[in-house]
Design an enzyme around this catalytic site. Sequence first.
Site, PDB file in Angstrom:
ATOM      1  N   ASP A  12       0.792  -1.241   0.000  1.00  0.00           N
ATOM      2  CA  ASP A  12       0.000   0.000   0.000  1.00  0.00           C
ATOM      3  C   ASP A  12       0.824   1.291   0.000  1.00  0.00           C
ATOM      4  O   ASP A  12       0.521   2.226   0.770  1.00  0.00           O
ATOM      5  CB  ASP A  12      -0.979  -0.005   1.192  1.00  0.00           C
ATOM      6  CG  ASP A  12      -1.993  -1.130   1.116  1.00  0.00           C
ATOM      7  OD1 ASP A  12      -1.956  -1.921   0.159  1.00  0.00           O
ATOM      8  OD2 ASP A  12      -2.817  -1.239   2.045  1.00  0.00           O
ATOM      9  N   HIS A  56     -17.615   2.263  -0.211  1.00  0.00           N
ATOM     10  CA  HIS A  56     -17.050   1.214   0.643  1.00  0.00           C
ATOM     11  C   HIS A  56     -17.483   1.320   2.107  1.00  0.00           C
ATOM     12  O   HIS A  56     -17.549   2.410   2.679  1.00  0.00           O
ATOM     13  CB  HIS A  56     -15.510   1.234   0.566  1.00  0.00           C
ATOM     14  CG  HIS A  56     -14.880  -0.012   1.080  1.00  0.00           C
ATOM     15  ND1 HIS A  56     -14.091  -0.042   2.210  1.00  0.00           N
ATOM     16  CD2 HIS A  56     -14.962  -1.287   0.627  1.00  0.00           C
ATOM     17  CE1 HIS A  56     -13.699  -1.295   2.416  1.00  0.00           C
ATOM     18  NE2 HIS A  56     -14.206  -2.063   1.475  1.00  0.00           N
ATOM     19  N   LYS A 110      -6.925  -5.117  -3.076  1.00  0.00           N
ATOM     20  CA  LYS A 110      -7.687  -5.631  -1.935  1.00  0.00           C
ATOM     21  C   LYS A 110      -8.646  -4.569  -1.428  1.00  0.00           C
ATOM     22  O   LYS A 110      -8.393  -3.374  -1.592  1.00  0.00           O
ATOM     23  CB  LYS A 110      -6.744  -6.088  -0.827  1.00  0.00           C
ATOM     24  CG  LYS A 110      -5.833  -4.979  -0.347  1.00  0.00           C
ATOM     25  CD  LYS A 110      -4.816  -5.497   0.647  1.00  0.00           C
ATOM     26  CE  LYS A 110      -3.956  -4.379   1.159  1.00  0.00           C
ATOM     27  NZ  LYS A 110      -4.702  -3.362   1.900  1.00  0.00           N
ATOM     28  N   CYS A 155      -2.291  -2.641   7.606  1.00  0.00           N
ATOM     29  CA  CYS A 155      -2.127  -3.580   6.485  1.00  0.00           C
ATOM     30  C   CYS A 155      -0.837  -4.382   6.551  1.00  0.00           C
ATOM     31  O   CYS A 155      -0.816  -5.554   6.155  1.00  0.00           O
ATOM     32  CB  CYS A 155      -2.292  -2.837   5.168  1.00  0.00           C
ATOM     33  SG  CYS A 155      -4.008  -2.282   4.972  1.00  0.00           S
TER      34      CYS A 155
HETATM   35  C1  VGL Z   1      -4.818   0.770   5.543  1.00  0.00           C
HETATM   36  C2  VGL Z   1      -6.464   1.634   6.875  1.00  0.00           C
HETATM   37  C3  VGL Z   1      -7.386   1.498   5.860  1.00  0.00           C
HETATM   38  C4  VGL Z   1      -3.376   0.367   5.392  1.00  0.00           C
HETATM   39  C5  VGL Z   1      -5.730   0.607   4.510  1.00  0.00           C
HETATM   40  O1  VGL Z   1      -2.878   0.281   4.245  1.00  0.00           O
HETATM   41  O2  VGL Z   1      -2.734   0.127   6.443  1.00  0.00           O
HETATM   42  N1  VGL Z   1      -5.190   1.266   6.712  1.00  0.00           N
HETATM   43  N2  VGL Z   1      -7.009   0.987   4.677  1.00  0.00           N
END
Ligand code: VGL
Length: 201
Positions: A12, A56, A110, A155
Amino acid sequence: MKPMDDVLLVIDVQNDFMPGGALAVPHGDEVVPAINALASQFAHVVVTQDWHPAAHVSFADNHPGRQPFETVALPYGEQVLWPAHCVQNTHGAALHADLHIPHAQALIRKGYQVDVDSYSAFLESDRKTPTGLAGYLRDKGVRRVHCVGLATDFCVAWSALDAKAAGFDVSVIEHACRAIDLDGSLAKAWASLTAAGVSRD
Ligand code: VGL
Ligand code: ZN
């Protein structure tokens, strides 16, 4: 160069998690040069991308009367409500422009189902829907998963724990991660990682 049974899992590294982004991770941009340097030592690299529809279930905006960083009870358990982030096909969802991994071999998206979040690159937050990454890595003969990226306490931690549960040797390379740290979540994440036998590198 590391062998093909080691994979670098780059989690991410997207604009919305950078300073000034919709869900900014403090110092999130500092992981980019660190990851570029690591990636040059790995023959096998897989990248993930948080990839949500605008409606979402993890977005506070989609729960009237609720604010970001509150939690709600969903059918699959507690869900933190986040500011809208990483909406499919937006600039915020794009990988950081300076991330330089031309040899990355797979990209796992994801959180694309409207009613299920997925912090983990392996299992969605319902804890039963696989993303397919474990099967991909097994097919490729991977034995060791090295996790980097954002955010350490969400994540990255969930992905590392699920990688371990799927039978891989797992490390989190701390200098190439940054955390959100919501109500002690970073300390909790490291405690869970250590207890699970994930190495902290
Ligand atoms: C994430 C919160 C919501 C992350 C992704 O990448 O850690 N955190 N969506
Ligand atoms: Zn998300």
